[in-house]
Motif scaffolding. Structure first.
Motif, short mmCIF file in Angstrom:
data_model
loop_
_atom_site.label_atom_id
_atom_site.label_comp_id
_atom_site.label_asym_id
_atom_site.label_seq_id
_atom_site.Cartn_x
_atom_site.Cartn_y
_atom_site.Cartn_z
N ASN A 128 37.03 16.56 -15.58
CA ASN A 128 36.54 15.70 -16.52
C ASN A 128 37.75 14.84 -17.21
OD1 ASN A 128 34.02 17.05 -15.85
ND2 ASN A 128 34.35 18.79 -17.43
N THR B 51 36.51 14.14 -8.54
CA THR B 51 36.45 15.58 -7.79
C THR B 51 37.38 15.31 -6.26
OG1 THR B 51 34.16 15.93 -8.48
CG2 THR B 51 35.10 16.91 -6.66
N ASP C 260 32.96 10.74 -9.82
CA ASP C 260 31.54 11.20 -9.88
C ASP C 260 30.65 10.13 -9.90
OD1 ASP C 260 32.99 13.73 -9.33
OD2 ASP C 260 32.63 14.52 -11.27
N ARG D 138 37.31 19.92 -9.87
CA ARG D 138 36.36 18.90 -10.67
C ARG D 138 37.25 18.54 -11.82
NH1 ARG D 138 32.49 17.72 -14.12
NH2 ARG D 138 30.85 16.17 -13.41
N SER E 81 40.32 20.12 -15.89
CA SER E 81 40.16 20.27 -14.65
C SER E 81 39.40 21.86 -14.34
CB SER E 81 41.38 20.39 -13.79
OG SER E 81 42.23 21.25 -13.95
N ASP F 18 35.34 11.01 -14.65
CA ASP F 18 35.10 12.31 -14.01
C ASP F 18 35.20 12.11 -12.41
OD1 ASP F 18 34.54 13.30 -16.48
OD2 ASP F 18 32.26 13.49 -15.99
N ARG G 9 38.26 23.07 -4.31
CA ARG G 9 37.39 22.17 -4.93
C ARG G 9 37.87 21.83 -6.41
NH1 ARG G 9 32.60 21.19 -7.97
NH2 ARG G 9 31.57 19.10 -7.17
N THR H 67 38.49 17.58 -3.22
CA THR H 67 38.10 18.59 -2.17
C THR H 67 38.92 18.70 -1.04
OG1 THR H 67 36.48 17.32 -1.37
CG2 THR H 67 35.56 18.76 -2.91
#
Length: 712
Positions: free
Chosen positions: A548, A573, A603, A546, A522, A571, A544, A575
C-alpha cells in the motif's frame, strides 16, 4: 545548442589537493612488515580432493551470519542465497550487483562497469539494504543507480542474501531483502599457526581488466592484525556483435572504464569469551558515466510538462535529442570508514552473547566533466547496532537490539537535484525462535522512527513504523522441508523521494519529490519447498507482496528521451517464483535447471512498474574429476514487453557461459587455484531492462577471465 561550462564547476586540482595515502600501498607496506613472520613457519598441508568414493549428495551446511541466530541455510524459514568458497571465486565480478546477478531472484541495476546494485525480486534502491558484516554501508548508491556500492567483492569471504523475518531485524525498509557481505578486516580469532592469508591475480579480455588482491592476518597472544587490499584497472568494455552507436566506429562503450583501489587495516583483541576490534577502510575509484546527455542542460518544468530551450528561440532549429560528444563524465570517488565490531559471550546471567557493530563513514564523490568538477556528492554518516542474545526461556531462543544512525547528505553543483538533508533513524527490534519436533517457528518485531530534514527549505518530515513477521519451517520427512512466512513491514520514504527537485542527466530524468509522501505498508507472503539431500536436490519459492502507498517515479512527460519523474504513491503488487533443481547424474556429473520471474503491477488500472526484470531460465552442467571442476551453462532471458508508460520494451537474449578451475598445492603444502571463466561465449548483443541507460551501455560481449589464487 552549444555546450558551456557552468561557473559552478571547480578545477580538478581542488580534488588533488586533498592529502591522501594510497590504500593499497598502505596495506601492502603493513603486509610486508609481517612477511618475516609468515615465512618463518610452515604452511599446512591441504588434504587433496577425493572423488573416487563420493558420498550421497546433499546441500552443504552453511552458517548464515545475518540470520541473527547463527542458523544454517537449511533452517531458514525463507529463501537465502549464500556464496562462499570456490563458488564465490567463480561468481565474483567488479561490482556487487554483477557478482549476484545470476542468482535466482536477483538481478542488477547495471550502469556501465563502475556502478551496479543488487535488485531482489524486482526491488532496488533503499528497499535493498547492503551490509558489511551486519553494519549498514553508507554510500550514495541508494540515491541513484550511477553511484557505486563501496563494497569490494574480491575481499569478500561470504555473501548472503536474505528475505523474510531475519531480514526485518536490519531495518523495516528492507522489504526487498538484505545483502550481507562478510569480510575478514576485523579478526575474530588468532590464526593457529600465527598467520594466514591469500593472494590473487586476475585479468579479463572484455575490458582489458587487471586486478590483484591480497589478505593477511597475523597474531600472537590476544592480539591480531589484519591487512588487505585490492587494485583494479579496467578499460572501456566491448559489447556483443551488431551494436553500432551513431557516430561511433567501435563496439566499446565509451566511458565504461573502472579503476578502483581498496585497502583496510584492522586490529583485534581476542579472548576466550569474545573479541573487540576496529578497522579503517579506504576506497578510491574512478569510473565513467556512459550515456550522459549534455543536450538536456537548461531543461525545466512548466507544471507537469518539460520544456527544453529558450521560450523565444523555439524555432532555432536545434535538436535537443542530439547528443553532443566530448569527454564522458567521470566519477572520482573517495570513501573512508572506521568500523568497530565486538562480541562478548555470556556477559551476565541470562544473556548468551552481546554484539556490537558501529561505523563512521566519510563519503564524497565528484562528477568531473571537461576537466572540471561539475557536481560534488557528500555523505557523512554514523551507525550503531547493539544486540543481546538471551538464553532459552521456556523454549524460546532469540535476541533484542537497538540500532541508530544519522546521515548528512549534500550535493553541490550543476546536478544538485536534492537539497542538503539530515536523516536520523532509531529502531528497536526483537527476533525469537521456537522449535517443536520437526517444526521451527520464527517471529520478528521492529519499530522505527525516521526524521528527514531538508536543510535549505527547512522542511522536516517524521515517520513512525512498526513491522512484524511470522515464519515456520517443517521438515516433514528426512531431506524435505517446507517453509512459509508472512511479513507486514513499514518503510518510510527516503530524503530523495521527499525532496528531490532538479535535472539528473546521468539517468536522463528530471526528478521531483513529494514532501507529503506517507510510509509504505507491505504485506508479503512467501512459501518455499526444499529437498536438501539425495541425488536430486531443489529449492523453489513463490511469493506475493502487496504494498500500500508504494513509492515510485511516475513519468509525467517526456521530451527527446528526457523523462519528468514525479515521486508518487499507489497500491502495487509483486508476485513471482524462483528456484533451481539439481540432478546428480553420477559421481562426477550433475545438471541444474534454474529460473525466476516477477510481475509488478499497479492495483488500480493494472499499469506496470518501470524497469522490472525479465523472466529468466537456464540449464547448467557441472563436472568434477580429481582436482578439476568445470561448469557450462546456458541462460535465456525473455523479452520484457510488460512495460510502464513511456518505457520501451527490451529484446530477449541467450548467453553461453563456461567455467574451469584446478586446485593444487605446492611442495610445501600451500594450496593454490587457477581458474578460467568465459562469459557470453557467442558474443551476443544483450540489453539489461533494469538499467536506465540500457541502450547506451549494453551488457559486455564475449569476455574471458583468468585468475590464480594462493592461500597460505
Amino acid at each position: 545548442m552549444t555546450h558551456t561550462t557552468s561557473q559552478s564547476r571547480r578545477p580538478v586540482a581542488v580534488l588533488r589537493a586533498r592529502p591522501t595515502l594510497h590504500p593499497v600501498a598502505l596495506a601492502a607496506m603493513l603486509a610486508l612488515t609481517g612477511t618475516g613472520v609468515a615465512h618463518a613457519q610452515a604452511a599446512p598441508v591441504a588434504a587433496p580432493a577425493d572423488n573416487s568414493a563420493a558420498a550421497p549428495a546433499s546441500l552443504p551446511a552453511v552458517t548464515v551470519s545475518a540470520s541473527g541466530l547463527q542458523l544454517g541455510a537449511n533452517e531458514m524459514t525463507t529463501p537465502v542465497t549464500v556464496l562462499e568458497g570456490d563458488e564465490l571465486v567463480r561468481r565474483r565480478e567488479a561490482t556487487l550487483g554483477e557478482t549476484l546477478n545470476s542468482e535466482p531472484g536477483i538481478t542488477s541495476s547495471h550502469f556501465g562497469a563502475g556502478a551496479s546494485r543488487p535488485i531482489i525480486r524486482g526491488m532496488d534502491g533503499p528497499r535493498v539494504k547492503v551490509l558489511s558484516d551486519g553494519a549498514e554501508l553508507h554510500d550514495a548508491s541508494t540515491i541513484s543507480p550511477d553511484h557505486a556500492v563501496v563494497s569490494e567483492p574480491l575481499l569478500a569471504t561470504q555473501i548472503e542474501v536474505l528475505r523474510g523475518p531475519s531480514a526485518l531485524v536490519y531495518g523495516n525498509g528492507a522489504v526487498g531483502g538484505v545483502v550481507n557481505v562478510l569480510d575478514g578486516k576485523i579478526p575474530t580469532a588468532i590464526p593457529q599457526k600465527g598467520y594466514e592469508g591469500s593472494a590473487e591475480l586476475r585479468a579479463n579480455s572484455g575490458a582489458g581488466e587487471k586486478a590483484g588482491a591480497f589478505s593477511l592476518t597475523g597474531g600472537a597472544g590476544n592480539l591480531a592484525v589484519h591487512v588487505e587490499g585490492v587494485a583494479r584497472d579496467a578499460g572501456d568494455y566491448r559489447v556483443g556483435k551488431g551494436w553500432a552507436p551513431e557516430g561511433e566506429p567501435t563496439r566499446k562503450v565509451l566511458g565504461s572504464f573502472n579503476r578502483t583501489d581498496t585497502g583496510s587495516v584492522g586490529l583485534s583483541w581476542v579472548g576466550e569469551r569474545g573479541y573487540l576490534g576496529a578497522a579503517y577502510t579506504r576506497q578510491t575509484a574512478k569510473y565513467g558515466l556512459p550515456g550522459h546527455n549534455h543536450s538536456f542542460e537548461g531543461c525545466h518544468t512548466h507544471g507537469d510538462h518539460l520544456h527544453c530551450g529558450a521560450h523565444e528561440e523555439e524555432e532555432d532549429g536545434h535538436d535537443h535529442g542530439a547528443e553532443e560528444h566530448g569527454d564522458v563524465p567521470v566519477v572520482d570517488l573517495r570513501s573512508e570508514r572506521f568500523d568497530i565490531r565486538g562480541e562478548l559471550r555470556n556477559p551476565f546471567a541470562g544473556v548468551s552473547a552481546l554484539r556490537l557493530r558501529a561505523g563512521v563513514t566519510d563519503y564524497v564523490h565528484d562528477e568531473v566533466e571537461d576537466g572540471a568538477i561539475s557536481t560534488t556528492f557528500k555523505n557523512k554518516a554514523y551507525d550503531t547496532r547493539i544486540e543481546l542474545q538471551h538464553e532459552p526461556i521456556a523454549g524460546f531462543k532469540g535476541l533484542i537490539g537497538l540500532q541508530t544512525s544519522q546521515r548528512k547528505f549534500s550535493a553541490d553543483g550543476e546536478e544538485a537535484y536534492v537539497e542538503p538533508t539530515i536523516t536520523r533513524k532509531l529502531g528497536f527490534f526483537a527476533l525469537e525462535e521456537y522449535r517443536l519436533g520437526d517444526w521451527r517457528f520464527e517471529a520478528a518485531l521492529r519499530h522505527d522512527r525516521q526524521t528527514a530534514e531538508a536543510q535549505t527549505s527547512g522542511i522536516e518530515r517524521s515517520h513512525n513504523g512498526t513491522s512484524a513477521s511470522l515464519g515456520a519451517v517443517w521438515k516433514f520427512t528426512p531431506g524435505y522441508q517446507v517453509g512459509t512466512s508472512f511479513t507486514r513491514a513499514s518503510r518510510a520514504p527516503s530524503a530523495e523521494e521527499l525532496y528531490a527537485k532538479g535535472l539528473h542527466m546521468a539517468t536522463s530524468t528530471y526528478e521531483r519529490g513529494n514532501a507529503d509522501l506517507k510510509s509504505e505498508i507491505s504485506q508479503n507472503i512467501d512459501v518455499s519447498l526444499k529437498k536438501t539431500s539425495g541425488d536430486t536436490t531443489f529449492g523453489v519459492s513463490i511469493f506475493r507482496n502487496r504494498i500500500n502507498n508504494y513509492i515510485y517515479g511516475r513519468t509525467l512527460d517526456e521530451v527527446d528521451g528526457l523523462q519528468l519523474l514525479q515521486y508518487s504513491q499507489a497500491d502495487a503488487t509483486f508476485t513471482g517464483i524462483e528456484g533451481q533443481v539439481r540432478q546428480r547424474l553420477n559421481r562426477n556429473l550433475g545438471i541444474t535447471l534454474f529460473g525466476d520471474t516477477v510481475r509488478a503491477t499497479l492495483d488500480a488500472g493494472g499499469g506496470r512498474l518501470p524497469r522490472i526484470p525479465a523472466t529468466r531460465a537456464g540449464i547448467r552442467l557441472d563436472a568434477n574429476w580429481q582436482a578439476w571442476e568445470a561448469q557450462v551453462e546456458w541462460v535465456q532471458v525473455a523479452r520484457q514487453n510488460r512495460v510502464a508508460e513511456f518505457e520501451s520494451a527490451t529484446p530477449g537474449y541467450g548467453m553461453l557461459n563456461l567455467g574451469v578451475s584446478y586446485n593444487g598445492q605446492f611442495s610445501t603444502g600451500t594450496p593454490w587455484q587457477v581458474y578460467l571463466k568465459a562469459n557470453n561465449l557467442t558474443d551476443r548483443l544483450a540489453y539489461a531492462h533494469t538499467s536506465f541507460i540500457k541502450n547506451a551501455a549494453p551488457l559486455m560481449g564475449r569476455n574471458l577471465t583468468v585468475g590464480v589464487k594462493v592461500a597460505f
